[in-house]
Structure formats: C-alpha cells, structure tokens
Design an enzyme around this catalytic site. Structure first.
Site, PDB file in Angstrom:
ATOM      1  N   GLU A  25      -3.442   7.725  -4.708  1.00 52.20           N
ATOM      2  CA  GLU A  25      -3.274   6.963  -6.064  1.00 52.20           C
ATOM      3  C   GLU A  25      -4.582   6.664  -6.893  1.00 52.20           C
ATOM      4  O   GLU A  25      -5.879   6.876  -5.964  1.00 52.20           O
ATOM      5  CB  GLU A  25      -3.883   4.866  -5.246  1.00 52.20           C
ATOM      6  CG  GLU A  25      -3.452   4.233  -6.645  1.00 52.20           C
ATOM      7  CD  GLU A  25      -3.190   2.915  -6.219  1.00 52.20           C
ATOM      8  OE1 GLU A  25      -2.459   2.462  -5.000  1.00 52.20           O
ATOM      9  OE2 GLU A  25      -4.081   1.557  -6.127  1.00 52.20           O
ATOM     10  N   HIS A  47      -1.605  -0.376  -9.918  1.00 53.06           N
ATOM     11  CA  HIS A  47      -2.313  -1.591  -8.789  1.00 53.06           C
ATOM     12  C   HIS A  47      -2.793  -2.216  -9.620  1.00 53.06           C
ATOM     13  O   HIS A  47      -3.888  -3.190  -9.786  1.00 53.06           O
ATOM     14  CB  HIS A  47      -3.643  -0.659  -8.438  1.00 53.06           C
ATOM     15  CG  HIS A  47      -3.457  -1.325  -6.873  1.00 53.06           C
ATOM     16  ND1 HIS A  47      -3.768  -0.435  -5.478  1.00 53.06           N
ATOM     17  CD2 HIS A  47      -3.234  -2.429  -6.783  1.00 53.06           C
ATOM     18  CE1 HIS A  47      -4.045  -1.221  -5.058  1.00 53.06           C
ATOM     19  NE2 HIS A  47      -3.847  -2.045  -5.463  1.00 53.06           N
ATOM     20  N   ARG A  97       0.825  -1.295   0.479  1.00 56.05           N
ATOM     21  CA  ARG A  97       0.588   0.466   0.340  1.00 56.05           C
ATOM     22  C   ARG A  97       0.943   1.212  -0.576  1.00 56.05           C
ATOM     23  O   ARG A  97       2.606   0.804   0.593  1.00 56.05           O
ATOM     24  CB  ARG A  97      -0.746   0.188   1.192  1.00 56.05           C
ATOM     25  CG  ARG A  97      -2.295  -0.821   1.508  1.00 56.05           C
ATOM     26  CD  ARG A  97      -2.461  -0.552   0.176  1.00 56.05           C
ATOM     27  NE  ARG A  97      -4.296  -0.947  -0.077  1.00 56.05           N
ATOM     28  CZ  ARG A  97      -4.636  -2.897  -0.669  1.00 56.05           C
ATOM     29  NH1 ARG A  97      -3.775  -2.596  -1.445  1.00 56.05           N
ATOM     30  NH2 ARG A  97      -5.585  -3.399  -0.447  1.00 56.05           N
TER      31      ARG A  97
END
Length: 335
Positions: free
Chosen positions: A274, A293, A246
């Site tokens: 993000e 991602h 993360r």
C-alpha cells in the site's frame, strides 16, 4: 492522579487543529493541565524531555513516536496514554504495561466511518452500481436494465469475516435491510452471532455462500492470506469481495487471477503493498474499485476521535476506569 492531569500532545503537528474545534480545544484546556504550544514528534529533544518529565497523560495520534523504555525513562510521572486513533501496536512498547501505565485506543471511534464505508459499498455493489456506471460510460447511453435477476439487495447474502469492532458495527448497520447476514469468527458463538443479527458459519461455508464478502479481521500472523485461492474459488459467480481491514489478510495474486476472469468483483480500500505500484493491473480492471485507504476517519470525522479522547481523559481525571483500555494480553488477537 490530579484533577487536571498534566498532559502532553504527541502527533503530527497539524492534527490538534483537526482533532479539536474551538469548543473542544476549550474543553481540552479545562479538562487537562496542557503543556502549551507543544506537539511532540520526537521524544529525544530537550523540550520533549522537559515536557515528559512532568507528563501524567500522553495524548497521541498519528505520527506519534513509539513510547519505549528510553522515552519512559524521561517520563517518571506518566500514568496514561490516550491514543486518538486505532492500533497502538507500533506506538506503545511492552515496557508501558510492565510499568502499569494505562493505555487506551480510539479504535472503536475510528471503526464508525470504516463500518459506514463498508455498508455503503455493500449496498452499492449489491445494486451493481459500479458495473452500471462503467457500462454507461462505455456505451455513451443509458444501458438496458439487467434482466439476470442478480441485481439488488433484497435477500442477498452478505458474509462478514470477523466479529471485530468494525465487523460488529457493520452487522449492526445491516439490520434494517432485507439481507441475510453470515459471520465467521473463531472467537464467536452462535448466540453471539444471533445477537448481532447474523448467523454463525465457518469460513469455508461463508465463502461458499456469501454473494458479498466483507473483510474485517485484524492483521496478525494467523490471518495473513486468510482469504486465499481456495476461499476465492469458493465464492459464487458474480460475487464481490470488499476489504477495509488490512491488505495482508488477502492473497492479492489469487484475487487478481479470479478478477481477470471477470467472475468476481472487488472493492479494495487497503492493499498489499500500500499503495499499489502505479502499473498495478488492479487499477485497470473494470470490475475493481481501488480507493486510497479512505474508509477510516477523514476530514471532519477526525473530530470524533478528539471528542472520544477527551471523554477518556475526563474519566481518568475523575478516577474512573477508561472505557477503551487496551490490555497487553489482547495484542495478539487485535489489530
């Protein structure tokens, strides 16, 4: 509990078709008493409330609403939540455990592609593939082979931050290679690290020694900016940082300062924020690879999550303990 538990799907409407191919869809309908032609994205609608009133199992995935006290009030027969994805922190309220509902997560299944991505990036960065590709494109001709003795994966030192689900899988995938693997995790002992084929060290030593540093810690308050200025300064010249965990684990300002010097490289599949802003300098640095991602389950990999979920529901229907139950006490230390 029934032999074919009444089951309701809650997820983005397109996901059942991705989770279950025709054979697995048949299996779903054999294993469960499925509420037909209904995929919930909101628990408050009349059809949703009617379905919840009969539901024994809630099969969820990305896009499912939070199962809170209000939803539970409409689901008096609910006994199990099987989540065909990773973290359940935003999905399941504390009321579920208070009522004794069993919660299971597909985090182990989703860890497989994340670990595969991390492995591929470790090997590619060790081989300096991204540097070579950049130089090749810039020169318009094949660049000379490096003579600095820093290219390749023989006896390179790889450091893993956390023996999480993904961290453990990465350690296992690294076993066949001639790499020296270090791991830092406050909940792991030396014997546990050795069983993973790694050597246990503290985080500061890990950062000092690891030529490739791969992050796998959960995003919890204690890990926010776990990798900050001191840890990044300690990394060896020419080192590479890989983040598939993360974005909050990493101090991006500190990383950017190091990257601008050219001393380090980075592979970032997750960021904070993000996505990054369109004008983020991370996109323009030649020593940075930013991916959107994609390490977790994508495309046909999503079927692994569907198959995992059906395995769990079969166990529930047979009166057996779920293999991947999440306990309330684990929430503070897991993703």
């Amino acid at each position: 509990m029934t032999s074919r538990p009444r089951t309701v799907l809650a997820m983005q409407p397109q996901l059942p078709g991705q989770l279950f191919d025709p054979a697995e869809r048949d299996r779903l309908e054999r294993v469960t008493d499925l509420v037909p032609d209904l995929v919930l994205t909101d628990y408050g609608t009349p059809p949703a409330r009617a379905a919840l009133a009969e539901a024994e199992v809630l099969l969820t995935c990305w896009g499912a609403p939070t199962v809170d006290a209000k939803a539970l009030a409409d689901a008096p027969r609910l006994r199990a939540i099987v989540h065909a994805a990773g973290t359940i922190k935003s999905l399941v309220g504390p009321e579920c455990w208070e009522r004794g509902i069993v919660v299971s997560s597909g985090a182990d299944a989703n860890a497989v592609p994340v670990a595969e991505y991390a492995l591929s990036m470790i090997l590619l960065t060790g081989k300096r593939v991204f540097d070579a590709a950049h130089d090749y494109h810039r020169a318009g001709a094949r660049p000379a082979k490096p003579s600095d003795g820093q290219t390749g994966n023989y006896r390179r030192t790889v450091g893993l931050v956390s023996a999480s689900r993904v961290g453990r899988r990465v350690a296992d995938l690294l076993r066949p290679f001639d790499l020296d693997v270090l791991i830092a995790d406050p909940f792991l002992d030396a014997a546990g690290a050795e069983a993973l084929g790694a050597t246990l060290v503290g985080l500061d030593e890990l950062c000092t020694r690891a030529e490739i540093l791969s992050l796998h810690a959960p995003a919890i308050p204690a890990t926010r900016h776990l990798i900050g200025p001191a840890q990044l300064r300690a990394m060896p010249d020419g080192g590479t940082l890989i983040n598939t965990a993360r974005g909050s684990i990493l101090d991006h300002d500190a990383l950017l300062a190091e990257l601008k010097t050219g001393r380090l490289s980075a592979v970032l599949d997750v960021t904070e924020p993000e996505p990054l802003p369109a004008d983020s300098p991370f996109y323009d640095l030649p020593n940075v690879l930013v991916t959107p991602h994609v390490a977790g389950a994508q495309g046909i990999e999503i079927r692994r999550l569907g198959s995992w979920a059906l395995d769990e529901i079969e166990r529930y229907a047979a009166g057996q303990p779920l293999r991947h139950e999440i306990l309330a006490a684990e929430l503070d230390i897991t993703a």
